[in-house]
Design an enzyme around this catalytic site. Structure first.
Site, PDB file in Angstrom:
ATOM      1  N   HIS A 187     -19.868 -51.409 -21.294  1.00  0.00           N
ATOM      2  CA  HIS A 187     -20.000 -51.279 -19.844  1.00  0.00           C
ATOM      3  C   HIS A 187     -19.663 -49.871 -19.376  1.00  0.00           C
ATOM      4  CE1 HIS A 187     -20.120 -52.672 -15.705  1.00  0.00           C
ATOM      5  NE2 HIS A 187     -18.963 -52.081 -15.493  1.00  0.00           N
ATOM      6  N   ASP A 227     -21.721 -55.371 -23.175  1.00  0.00           N
ATOM      7  CA  ASP A 227     -21.155 -55.549 -21.840  1.00  0.00           C
ATOM      8  C   ASP A 227     -21.124 -57.030 -21.485  1.00  0.00           C
ATOM      9  OD1 ASP A 227     -20.377 -55.356 -19.198  1.00  0.00           O
ATOM     10  OD2 ASP A 227     -22.124 -54.210 -18.539  1.00  0.00           O
ATOM     11  N   SER A 279     -22.161 -49.985 -12.192  1.00  0.00           N
ATOM     12  CA  SER A 279     -21.175 -51.047 -12.067  1.00  0.00           C
ATOM     13  C   SER A 279     -21.030 -51.449 -10.590  1.00  0.00           C
ATOM     14  CB  SER A 279     -19.847 -50.599 -12.681  1.00  0.00           C
ATOM     15  OG  SER A 279     -18.953 -51.677 -12.786  1.00  0.00           O
TER      16      SER A 279
END
Length: 333
Positions: free
Chosen positions: A303, A273, A172
């Site tokens: 995610h 995601d 991320s």
């Protein structure tokens, strides 16, 4: 004696929450930032067994930044031919939350060290909104420079780590940092240490124009558009939009990877995601530049599943994917 004007003046209002990030970070109306002591992602199973040795060190005393270092228990006895690849890991959290000491990230790094096997270094970086971007990117670059020196001088690392097989990874926000490190260092920017490749797990790339996966993201998703917008408000420099070079790798002012040798690149996306399409676009643009880049989409996952579910079967499959990627990078040399 109180005057009539005093009686009519309302009491001062207590500060109230104006921004909330998963209950871990709250920004109050008076500007106060409150951080919870406990992380929001329980691991469920204690995986801190005898397979892996680990220790903490301070890599930036000025900012109080810590790195957690891992190696398989037998790695200290490795000979030159048996030295292990090095995986640098930067955690996620929208540039606003997270730490290498959180149990979920700790469990994931234990798996990487034991199952790859590899020497793993999990670095912290300064967080927003107290430290807006580019603070995190400055810290992750400093982390690599620190690692370059430590790999050659610290026996705990030097006896186990192959300094010619360093892989820079992150999830991320950490994956975003890995991209910018690729732009800055490529494969040769840490000489004599060599970066063999980059591993971007659901990297946090965004732009002003939303993608289809963003528009179709449900409000029940782990990462929603509202939360993504909140992270951007808190992390980006004041007044900056989503096309800022630090969040949009192909924005109008972004630095290009065209002339940079980044080695092999693995990009992992999750089917559920909202960043999936942006991750796929990144890979397409990289391939158009002639880069050796691979995209793998994990079906049914959301995610940041590596950091949120470090003991899951999907994370086990991801570790095996990384293992094959590292082996392939060695075979390609």
């Amino acid at each position: 004696m109180a005057s009539s004007s005093d009686l009519n003046t309302p009491p001062p209002q207590k500060p109230y929450v104006v921004e909330d990030c998963r209950g871990v970070l709250q920004v109050l109306s008076d500007g106060t930032v409150v951080r919870a002591a406990a992380p929001p992602f329980p691991v469920g199973v204690d995986q801190d067994d005898d397979r892996v040795e680990w220790k903490d060190a301070v890599f930036d005393a000025g900012h109080g930044l810590v790195v957690r270092m891992y190696r398989p228990a037998a790695a200290g006895e490795a000979k030159e031919a048996g030295k292990l690849p090095v995986v640098v890991f930067f955690h996620g959290g929208g540039f606003c939350i997270g730490s290498c000491t959180w149990p979920n990230f700790h469990a994931g790094c234990l798996r990487l060290a034991a199952e790859l096997p590899a020497v793993v270094l999990s670095f912290d970086y300064r967080l927003a909104p107290e430290h807006r971007l580019p603070a995190a990117h400055e810290d992750t670059a400093a982390a690599l420079l620190w690692l370059r020196d430590q790999l050659l001088s610290d026996p705990w690392l030097a006896d186990a780590a192959d300094s010619t097989r360093v892989f820079v990874s992150g999830e991320s926000a950490g994956g975003n940092c890995a991209h910018h490190l690729a732009v800055q260092f490529g494969t040769a920017g840490l000489d004599p240490v060599r970066i063999a490749g980059y591993i971007l797990l659901m990297p946090a790339f965004i732009s002003e124009k939303p993608t289809r996966s963003e528009l179709e993201a449900p409000d029940t998703a782990f990462l929603t558009r509202d939360m993504c917008d909140r992270y951007c408000r808190l992390a980006l420099p004041a007044g900056a939009g989503k096309d800022h070079p630090l969040t949009n790798p192909f924005g109008p002012e972004s630095r290009s990877l065209e002339a940079v040798d980044v080695g092999r690149v693995l990009v992992v996306a999750a089917e559920g995601d909202l960043l999936k399409d942006k991750n796929a676009e990144y890979v397409e643009r990289m391939k158009a530049m002639g880069k050796d880049v691979e995209l793998v989409v994990f079906p049914g996952e959301e995610h940041a599943f590596f950091g949120v579910k470090p003991m899951s079967a999907a994370t086990g499959e991801l570790v095996e994917l990384i293992k094959r990627f590292i082996a392939g990078a060695g075979a390609a040399e």
